[in-house]
Design a protein around this motif. Structure first.
Motif, PDB file in Angstrom:
ATOM      1  N   SER A 223      -7.888  15.614  19.030  1.00 20.36           N
ATOM      2  CA  SER A 223      -6.519  15.554  18.515  1.00 20.36           C
ATOM      3  C   SER A 223      -5.794  16.891  18.695  1.00 20.36           C
ATOM      4  O   SER A 223      -4.579  16.920  18.918  1.00 20.36           O
TER       5      SER A 223
ATOM      6  N   GLU B 242      -4.777  17.014  22.297  1.00 22.96           N
ATOM      7  CA  GLU B 242      -3.615  16.133  22.466  1.00 22.96           C
ATOM      8  C   GLU B 242      -2.351  16.826  21.956  1.00 22.96           C
ATOM      9  O   GLU B 242      -1.282  16.722  22.566  1.00 22.96           O
TER      10      GLU B 242
ATOM     11  N   TYR C 145      -3.516  18.486  31.429  1.00 21.61           N
ATOM     12  CA  TYR C 145      -3.585  17.486  30.364  1.00 21.61           C
ATOM     13  C   TYR C 145      -3.363  16.079  30.920  1.00 21.61           C
ATOM     14  O   TYR C 145      -2.789  15.220  30.260  1.00 21.61           O
TER      15      TYR C 145
ATOM     16  N   GLU D   7      -4.595  13.180  28.606  1.00 18.97           N
ATOM     17  CA  GLU D   7      -3.848  13.047  27.360  1.00 18.97           C
ATOM     18  C   GLU D   7      -2.434  12.526  27.612  1.00 18.97           C
ATOM     19  O   GLU D   7      -1.944  11.660  26.883  1.00 18.97           O
TER      20      GLU D   7
ATOM     21  N   LEU E  50      -0.970   9.019  26.160  1.00 17.13           N
ATOM     22  CA  LEU E  50       0.226   8.973  25.305  1.00 17.13           C
ATOM     23  C   LEU E  50       1.341   8.136  25.930  1.00 17.13           C
ATOM     24  O   LEU E  50       1.960   7.310  25.255  1.00 17.13           O
TER      25      LEU E  50
END
Length: 186
Positions: free
Chosen positions: A4, A7, A91, A94, A98
């Motif tokens: 998390s 993220e 990323y 991630e 998302l």
């Protein structure tokens, strides 16, 4: 660092949106954003893009690398090379997660993209496991982690640290002059 937190860091990456509202430039601690004009693309952090999307204030444009053909090339290259290949974004996993969870209606061929990114992730994690196994078997003291993302490093961090600590304990007990049978936790 847990997933998390990674993220959270990924949400600072810039993405393009097409707003459906007008607003002058806004001044935030992280930098100025805007101006926002309907129909004209603007770069904003991912967290803001997702927030505006939830409120139906914009359409999110997928990053250039989030294309089926580019991802297929990336997957083929990753499978072909022994070393880790450069990724389009630190990323990528991630951002994909998302965007596909919150804005899949804005992403063409979302299901194919999800599958391709998962394939790339699985290939890279398999390489990472093989590298870690080789690293431990050869009793190395350091490793070079080129082209790995933070999330990839995070998935094997605990295993590698525990393995290295255990190897250190074993080595220190085998050295002359060490007190036999006493394991110290470092």
């Amino acid at each position: 660092m847990d997933p998390s937190e990674v993220e959270f860091l990924a949400e600072k990456e810039l993405v393009k949106i097409i707003p459906n509202f007008s607003l002058d430039k806004i001044f935030l601690i992280g930098g100025d954003l805007g101006p926002f004009n309907p129909g004209l693309s603007v770069d904003v952090p991912l967290w803001l893009a997702l927030n505006l999307k939830q409120r139906q204030k914009c359409r999110i444009l997928p990053p250039d690398w989030m294309d089926v053909e580019k991802l297929e090339e990336m997957r083929a290259l990753e499978r072909k090379e022994d070393a880790f290949t450069p990724v389009p974004s630190l990323y990528y996993m991630e951002i994909t997660k998302l965007l596909l969870n919150h804005a899949s209606d804005n992403i063409p061929k979302a299901d194919e993209i999800r599958t391709l990114v998962k394939d790339i992730w699985d290939t890279r994690i398999a390489k990472l496991r093989l590298s870690a196994d080789s690293f431990i078997n050869q009793q190395e003291a350091h490793a070079q982690l080129d082209n790995l993302t933070l999330m990839e490093i995070n998935t094997t961090r605990e295993f590698l640290l525990d393995s290295l600590n255990f190897m250190f304990k074993l080595r220190s007990n085998l050295q002359p002059g060490s007190s036999k049978g006493q394991l110290t936790d470092y």
